[in-house]
Design an enzyme around this catalytic site. Structure first.
Site, PDB file in Angstrom:
ATOM      1  N   HIS A   1       5.520  14.735 -33.701  1.00 34.49           N
ATOM      2  CA  HIS A   1       6.606  15.551 -34.255  1.00 34.49           C
ATOM      3  C   HIS A   1       7.510  14.713 -35.154  1.00 34.49           C
ATOM      4  O   HIS A   1       7.553  13.478 -35.068  1.00 34.49           O
ATOM      5  CB  HIS A   1       7.426  16.202 -33.142  1.00 34.49           C
ATOM      6  CG  HIS A   1       8.188  15.226 -32.287  1.00 34.49           C
ATOM      7  ND1 HIS A   1       9.342  14.603 -32.710  1.00 34.49           N
ATOM      8  CD2 HIS A   1       7.964  14.787 -31.023  1.00 34.49           C
ATOM      9  CE1 HIS A   1       9.801  13.811 -31.750  1.00 34.49           C
ATOM     10  NE2 HIS A   1       8.981  13.893 -30.719  1.00 34.49           N
TER      11      HIS A   1
ATOM     12  N   GLU B   1       6.010  15.288 -23.356  1.00 32.42           N
ATOM     13  CA  GLU B   1       6.341  13.867 -23.371  1.00 32.42           C
ATOM     14  C   GLU B   1       6.456  13.335 -21.945  1.00 32.42           C
ATOM     15  O   GLU B   1       6.670  14.097 -20.996  1.00 32.42           O
ATOM     16  CB  GLU B   1       7.649  13.645 -24.140  1.00 32.42           C
ATOM     17  CG  GLU B   1       8.082  12.186 -24.298  1.00 32.42           C
ATOM     18  CD  GLU B   1       7.040  11.274 -24.963  1.00 32.42           C
ATOM     19  OE1 GLU B   1       5.950  11.116 -24.387  1.00 32.42           O
ATOM     20  OE2 GLU B   1       7.340  10.717 -26.037  1.00 32.42           O
TER      21      GLU B   1
ATOM     22  N   THR C   1      13.315  10.516 -24.984  1.00 27.64           N
ATOM     23  CA  THR C   1      13.452  11.971 -25.047  1.00 27.64           C
ATOM     24  C   THR C   1      12.255  12.624 -24.389  1.00 27.64           C
ATOM     25  O   THR C   1      11.168  12.682 -24.963  1.00 27.64           O
ATOM     26  CB  THR C   1      13.546  12.451 -26.509  1.00 27.64           C
ATOM     27  OG1 THR C   1      14.371  11.578 -27.263  1.00 27.64           O
ATOM     28  CG2 THR C   1      14.098  13.861 -26.565  1.00 27.64           C
TER      29      THR C   1
ATOM     30  N   GLY D   1       7.610  12.147 -18.553  1.00 26.32           N
ATOM     31  CA  GLY D   1       8.802  12.546 -17.808  1.00 26.32           C
ATOM     32  C   GLY D   1       9.633  11.323 -17.462  1.00 26.32           C
ATOM     33  O   GLY D   1       9.269  10.555 -16.569  1.00 26.32           O
TER      34      GLY D   1
END
Length: 234
Positions: free
Chosen positions: A16, A103, A28, A105
């Site tokens: 992304h 993504e 993030t 954790g």
């Protein structure tokens, strides 16, 4: 793809675009941080160059598009593919949003910088003999390397089933993954058969695309393309 490997299925790793937290280096995971204006430009630019009929990621040759359920990955998918291509892929049931591509954790480390994580772990009495390494140690109250391995291996098994029997281009069966920095690098390690702790240094910029495939048209020889040669225009 070199001539000798023409037709071999590929997996495209599409990270992304930039967010405020990716720009600052904050971890993030589950936080829904949107793309910055620059992140939007990154994805639009790479999509224009690499996505479309006759381009590197040719929607007519895709068997599946797997998208992380986080907004920043979904936004990237929406920007990178044309409306017509998205509709065609959706109508053919080739698009799947899956937690297997979410993504890592990060647990207690969500929103922190690496130096802050290492300070926190020191306060918790951890890492007395070496610095924290996510690939070995995982995240407190988050995912371990084993957790991430399990969900990625499940996805790889599904992709290999799609590719099996199509190693010479018998059917269009490229796959695109639209996800995150740690997840896509973890996917690469597992694709190549390495454990998470294997010291394979990788870089994947926001909005960038990586390519995985196989050597010698063999499902048993997964590989990554260090460089890609584009065909000359007629």
């Amino acid at each position: 793809m070199p001539d000798k490997d023409a037709g071999t299925p590929r997996v495209f790793l599409y990270r992304h675009g930039q967010t405020e937290w990716s720009q600052t280096g904050q971890y993030t995971g589950i936080s829904e941080i949107e793309l910055t204006p620059h992140g939007v430009k990154q994805v639009v630019a790479s999509g224009k160059m690499l996505v479309g009929e006759g381009k590197l990621i040719d929607p007519t040759k895709l068997a599946r598009v797997f998208v992380s359920p986080r907004n920043r990955a979904e936004h990237t998918f929406q920007l990178a593919f044309s409306d017509a291509d998205k509709q065609a892929l959706t109508d053919a049931n080739k698009v799947e949003r899956t937690e297997r591509l979410a993504e890592w954790g990060y647990g207690l480390y969500e929103g922190l910088l690496t130096k802050e994580i290492r300070a926190l772990r020191k306060d918790h009495g951890l890492d007395t003999d070496r610095a924290w390494d996510i690939w070995t140690d995982g995240c407190e109250d988050g995912e371990s390397p084993q957790d991430v391995t399990a969900r990625i291996d499940s996805l790889i098994e599904e992709i290999r089933a799609i590719h099996q029997g199509n190693m010479h281009g018998e059917n269009p069966c490229d796959v695109a993954l639209i996800a995150h920095g740690h997840t896509l690098r973890a996917f690469t390690k597992r694709w190549l058969g390495y454990p998470m702790e294997f010291p394979l240094s990788m870089m994947l910029e926001p909005g960038a695309v990586g390519v995985l495939s196989y050597q010698h048209h063999s499902i048993d020889e997964p590989a990554f393309l260090v460089g890609y040669g584009f065909p000359l225009e007629e």
